[in-house]
Design an enzyme around this catalytic site. Structure first.
Site, PDB file in Angstrom:
ATOM      1  N   THR A 208      -2.904   6.410 -22.399  1.00 41.63           N
ATOM      2  CA  THR A 208      -2.587   4.988 -21.967  1.00 41.63           C
ATOM      3  C   THR A 208      -1.310   4.550 -22.201  1.00 41.63           C
ATOM      4  O   THR A 208      -0.484   5.280 -22.877  1.00 41.63           O
ATOM      5  CB  THR A 208      -3.756   4.095 -22.405  1.00 41.63           C
ATOM      6  OG1 THR A 208      -3.412   4.187 -24.180  1.00 41.63           O
ATOM      7  CG2 THR A 208      -5.307   4.671 -22.418  1.00 41.63           C
TER       8      THR A 208
ATOM      9  N   GLU B 184      -0.541   5.038  -0.554  1.00 44.68           N
ATOM     10  CA  GLU B 184      -1.348   5.923  -0.801  1.00 44.68           C
ATOM     11  C   GLU B 184      -0.358   7.266  -0.544  1.00 44.68           C
ATOM     12  O   GLU B 184       0.401   7.406   0.414  1.00 44.68           O
ATOM     13  CB  GLU B 184      -2.376   5.980  -0.038  1.00 44.68           C
ATOM     14  CG  GLU B 184      -3.644   5.277  -0.355  1.00 44.68           C
ATOM     15  CD  GLU B 184      -4.762   5.155   0.458  1.00 44.68           C
ATOM     16  OE1 GLU B 184      -5.987   5.108   0.107  1.00 44.68           O
ATOM     17  OE2 GLU B 184      -4.666   5.412   1.677  1.00 44.68           O
TER      18      GLU B 184
ATOM     19  N   ASP C 113      -5.562  14.052 -25.442  1.00 42.50           N
ATOM     20  CA  ASP C 113      -5.721  12.687 -24.890  1.00 42.50           C
ATOM     21  C   ASP C 113      -4.827  11.918 -26.201  1.00 42.50           C
ATOM     22  O   ASP C 113      -5.364  11.854 -27.193  1.00 42.50           O
ATOM     23  CB  ASP C 113      -6.995  12.221 -24.756  1.00 42.50           C
ATOM     24  CG  ASP C 113      -7.215  10.787 -24.368  1.00 42.50           C
ATOM     25  OD1 ASP C 113      -6.165   9.950 -24.465  1.00 42.50           O
ATOM     26  OD2 ASP C 113      -8.234  10.261 -23.969  1.00 42.50           O
TER      27      ASP C 113
ATOM     28  N   LYS D  71      -1.403   1.026 -25.327  1.00 45.51           N
ATOM     29  CA  LYS D  71      -1.749   0.683 -26.985  1.00 45.51           C
ATOM     30  C   LYS D  71      -0.447   0.883 -27.580  1.00 45.51           C
ATOM     31  O   LYS D  71       0.378  -0.107 -27.581  1.00 45.51           O
ATOM     32  CB  LYS D  71      -2.798   1.888 -27.193  1.00 45.51           C
ATOM     33  CG  LYS D  71      -3.856   1.714 -26.259  1.00 45.51           C
ATOM     34  CD  LYS D  71      -5.027   2.878 -26.430  1.00 45.51           C
ATOM     35  CE  LYS D  71      -6.192   2.540 -25.697  1.00 45.51           C
ATOM     36  NZ  LYS D  71      -7.111   3.612 -25.738  1.00 45.51           N
TER      37      LYS D  71
ATOM     38  N   ARG E  17      -1.512  -2.105 -18.840  1.00 49.40           N
ATOM     39  CA  ARG E  17      -2.783  -1.538 -18.850  1.00 49.40           C
ATOM     40  C   ARG E  17      -2.477  -0.428 -17.770  1.00 49.40           C
ATOM     41  O   ARG E  17      -2.341  -0.549 -16.733  1.00 49.40           O
ATOM     42  CB  ARG E  17      -3.994  -2.220 -18.457  1.00 49.40           C
ATOM     43  CG  ARG E  17      -3.980  -3.603 -19.313  1.00 49.40           C
ATOM     44  CD  ARG E  17      -5.347  -4.198 -19.230  1.00 49.40           C
ATOM     45  NE  ARG E  17      -6.345  -3.232 -20.006  1.00 49.40           N
ATOM     46  CZ  ARG E  17      -6.308  -3.438 -21.486  1.00 49.40           C
ATOM     47  NH1 ARG E  17      -5.608  -4.234 -22.106  1.00 49.40           N
ATOM     48  NH2 ARG E  17      -7.150  -2.485 -22.164  1.00 49.40           N
TER      49      ARG E  17
ATOM     50  N   TYR F 211       0.657  -1.155   0.234  1.00 48.55           N
ATOM     51  CA  TYR F 211      -0.006   0.127   0.099  1.00 48.55           C
ATOM     52  C   TYR F 211       0.850   1.284   0.085  1.00 48.55           C
ATOM     53  O   TYR F 211       1.721   1.320   0.706  1.00 48.55           O
ATOM     54  CB  TYR F 211      -0.932  -0.093   1.281  1.00 48.55           C
ATOM     55  CG  TYR F 211      -2.065   0.037   0.839  1.00 48.55           C
ATOM     56  CD1 TYR F 211      -2.940   1.057   0.108  1.00 48.55           C
ATOM     57  CD2 TYR F 211      -2.999  -1.119   1.005  1.00 48.55           C
ATOM     58  CE1 TYR F 211      -4.059   1.093  -0.401  1.00 48.55           C
ATOM     59  CE2 TYR F 211      -4.502  -1.159   0.570  1.00 48.55           C
ATOM     60  CZ  TYR F 211      -4.829   0.017  -0.266  1.00 48.55           C
ATOM     61  OH  TYR F 211      -6.341  -0.110  -0.493  1.00 48.55           O
TER      62      TYR F 211
HETATM   63  C1  LIG Z   1      -8.417   3.714 -24.818  1.00 48.99           C
HETATM   64  C2  LIG Z   1      -8.564   5.219 -24.763  1.00 48.99           C
HETATM   65  C3  LIG Z   1      -8.955   5.771 -23.578  1.00 48.99           C
HETATM   66  C4  LIG Z   1      -9.143   5.051 -22.274  1.00 48.99           C
HETATM   67  O1  LIG Z   1      -8.385   3.829 -21.819  1.00 48.99           O
HETATM   68  P1  LIG Z   1      -8.892   2.809 -20.704  1.00 48.99           P
HETATM   69  O2  LIG Z   1      -7.497   2.481 -20.200  1.00 48.99           O
HETATM   70  O3  LIG Z   1      -9.439   1.742 -21.518  1.00 48.99           O
HETATM   71  O4  LIG Z   1      -9.527   3.429 -19.622  1.00 48.99           O
HETATM   72  C5  LIG Z   1      -8.874   7.110 -23.333  1.00 48.99           C
HETATM   73  N1  LIG Z   1      -8.768   7.863 -24.537  1.00 48.99           N
HETATM   74  C6  LIG Z   1      -8.561   7.464 -25.503  1.00 48.99           C
HETATM   75  C7  LIG Z   1      -8.525   8.285 -26.528  1.00 48.99           C
HETATM   76  C8  LIG Z   1      -8.308   6.047 -25.750  1.00 48.99           C
HETATM   77  O5  LIG Z   1      -8.250   5.672 -27.061  1.00 48.99           O
END
Ligand SMILES: *Cc1c(COP(=O)(O)O)cnc(C)c1O
Length: 417
Positions: A227, A58, A201, A230, A236, A56
């Protein structure tokens, strides 16, 4: 090593262990074309199965609410320093459990409930967390959306017009299904002109950005989220990036913890640190270049077969197939047929899609995962041919396609060592 781990789990819990083995076999046999997925390094994967999950922590390095944090402090600091170096920025928060968690914290930091926000619509390729009515972002903020034009491109003049008319507090740029380069400089000009904050994003394209193969949003955005799983090819998870001044002004750390999360996942943070380390190596740039080569080769081969592509092509790791020239074939049907021949992809709406959300008239295809397996341009042609036969002549060619796909994937095994 990965196989030994699965053997161990199967002995300890046969019911779950057998399922993990089955998923390994599925990934081994299938051609993975889901644009948001990848195949991460064994080191990054194993870090998530380490003793760090017991801890933990935090708070943040040096400011924890628990004892015994000296090791995780160092690990989290390594992750932070590597993230800053990789993306050339002054501030990084490596704690978001996912992309959506990063986005929630950022939206809470930048806006108050009810504030006006302008983001890309989900239909056009945006993300749920950019203001969809079924997501917190659409429920707690006053969201307007921009889309893409008939040709499938962002229309910056139109976005500017909308922004000047609405005067939003926040503009969101970034997408989950947009095959073209996004002009972040133009987005910043628009934001400055209407007095808005710009949040980018870059979840899908982070790997390309890290390798310098897509313009970076960092010089233009007030805040950037991504993220890590990807194109960046890590565990993840999520990541928040910014400059020091903005991070302090909007209390980005506080809005993530305690604002929207509890204890950080230090085992995942260690895996992120490993991923960032990998992404700084020359091999990673080679990998990202291969993604671009494969995507282009696949797009061209698909068009030669007879498929239509939204926007007529691609400049990143993904493309959108428009199936409307194949009478009666929906995105959902095509996705299901592909499952039968071990090709994995997902349905996706196309501009002005005549079919409902759950059905759609298109599919999204990306090459990040197959590029990680070592697929090269020459292999994109047989994949394109398999996709065309699956779309246009399924019953007759099903067996033949299946055999081709199985032999292609057998040539590129995963986690063998
Ligand atoms: C995949 C994605 C997310 C979210 O990711 P998670 O890990 O699934 O919550 C946010 N923004 C964009 C543009 C994405 O493609």
């Amino acid at each position: 090593m990965i196989k030994e781990v699965m053997d161990y789990i199967e002995k300890a819990d046969p019911e779950v262990g057998r399922e993990i083995w089955k998923e390994y076999e599925r990934q081994q046999q299938n051609i993975e074309l889901i644009a948001s997925e990848n195949i991460i390094s064994a080191a990054s994967m194993l870090a998530m199965g380490s003793v760090l999950t017991n801890k933990y922590a935090e708070g943040y390095p040096g400011k924890r609410y628990y004892g015994g944090c000296s090791v995780v402090d160092r690990i989290e600091s390594i992750a932070i320093e590597r993230a800053k170096k990789l993306f050339h920025c002054e501030y990084a928060n490596v704690q978001p459990h996912s992309g959506a968690q990063a986005n929630m914290a950022v939206m809470m930091a930048l806006c108050s409930p009810g504030d006006k926000v302008l983001g890309m619509s989900l239909d056009a390729g945006g993300h749920l967390t950019h203001g969809s009515s079924v997501n917190f972002s659409g429920r707690y903020f006053s969201v307007s959306s921009y889309g893409i034009n008939e040709a499938g491109f962002l229309d910056y003049d139109e976005i500017e017009e909308t922004a000047l008319r609405l005067r939003p507090k926040l503009i969101i740029a970034g997408a989950s299904a947009y095959p073209r380069i996004i002009d972040f400089r133009r987005f910043r000009e628009i934001a400055d002109r209407c007095g808005a904050i710009l949040w980018v994003d870059m979840a899908h394209i982070a790997g390309l950005v890290a390798a310098g193969l897509h313009p970076s949003p960092i010089p233009y955005a007030h805040v950037t989220t991504t993220t890590t799983h990807k194109t960046l090819r890590g565990p993840r998870g999520g990541l928040i990036l910014s400059d020091k001044e903005t991070a302090e002004r909007f209390q980005l750390d506080k809005n993530l913890f305690p604002g929207s999360q509890g204890g950080p996942l230090e085992h995942v943070i260690a895996a992120k640190a490993i991923c960032f380390g990998e992404a700084m190596k020359p091999e990673f740039s080679d990998y990202q270049r291969q993604i671009l080569k494969n995507t282009r080769a696949l797009a061209e081969a698909l068009m030669l077969q007879g498929f239509r592509l939204v926007s007529g092509g691609t400049e990143n790791h993904l493309m959108l197939l428009d199936l409307t020239n194949l009478p009666g074939l929906s995105g959902k049907d095509f996705q299901n047929r592909c499952d039968e021949v071990h090709i994995t992809l997902n349905r996706n709406a196309i501009p002005n899609d005549p079919r409902p959300h759950f059905i759609t008239s298109g599919v999204r295809i990306g090459t990040a995962a197959i590029s990680s397996r070592g697929f090269t341009e020459a292999e994109m042609e047989p994949i394109a041919e398999c996709l065309w036969k699956t779309a246009a002549d399924f019953e007759k060619s099903k067996e033949e396609v299946l055999q081709t796909i199985l032999s292609l994937s057998a040539a590129h095994p995963i986690y063998e060592g």
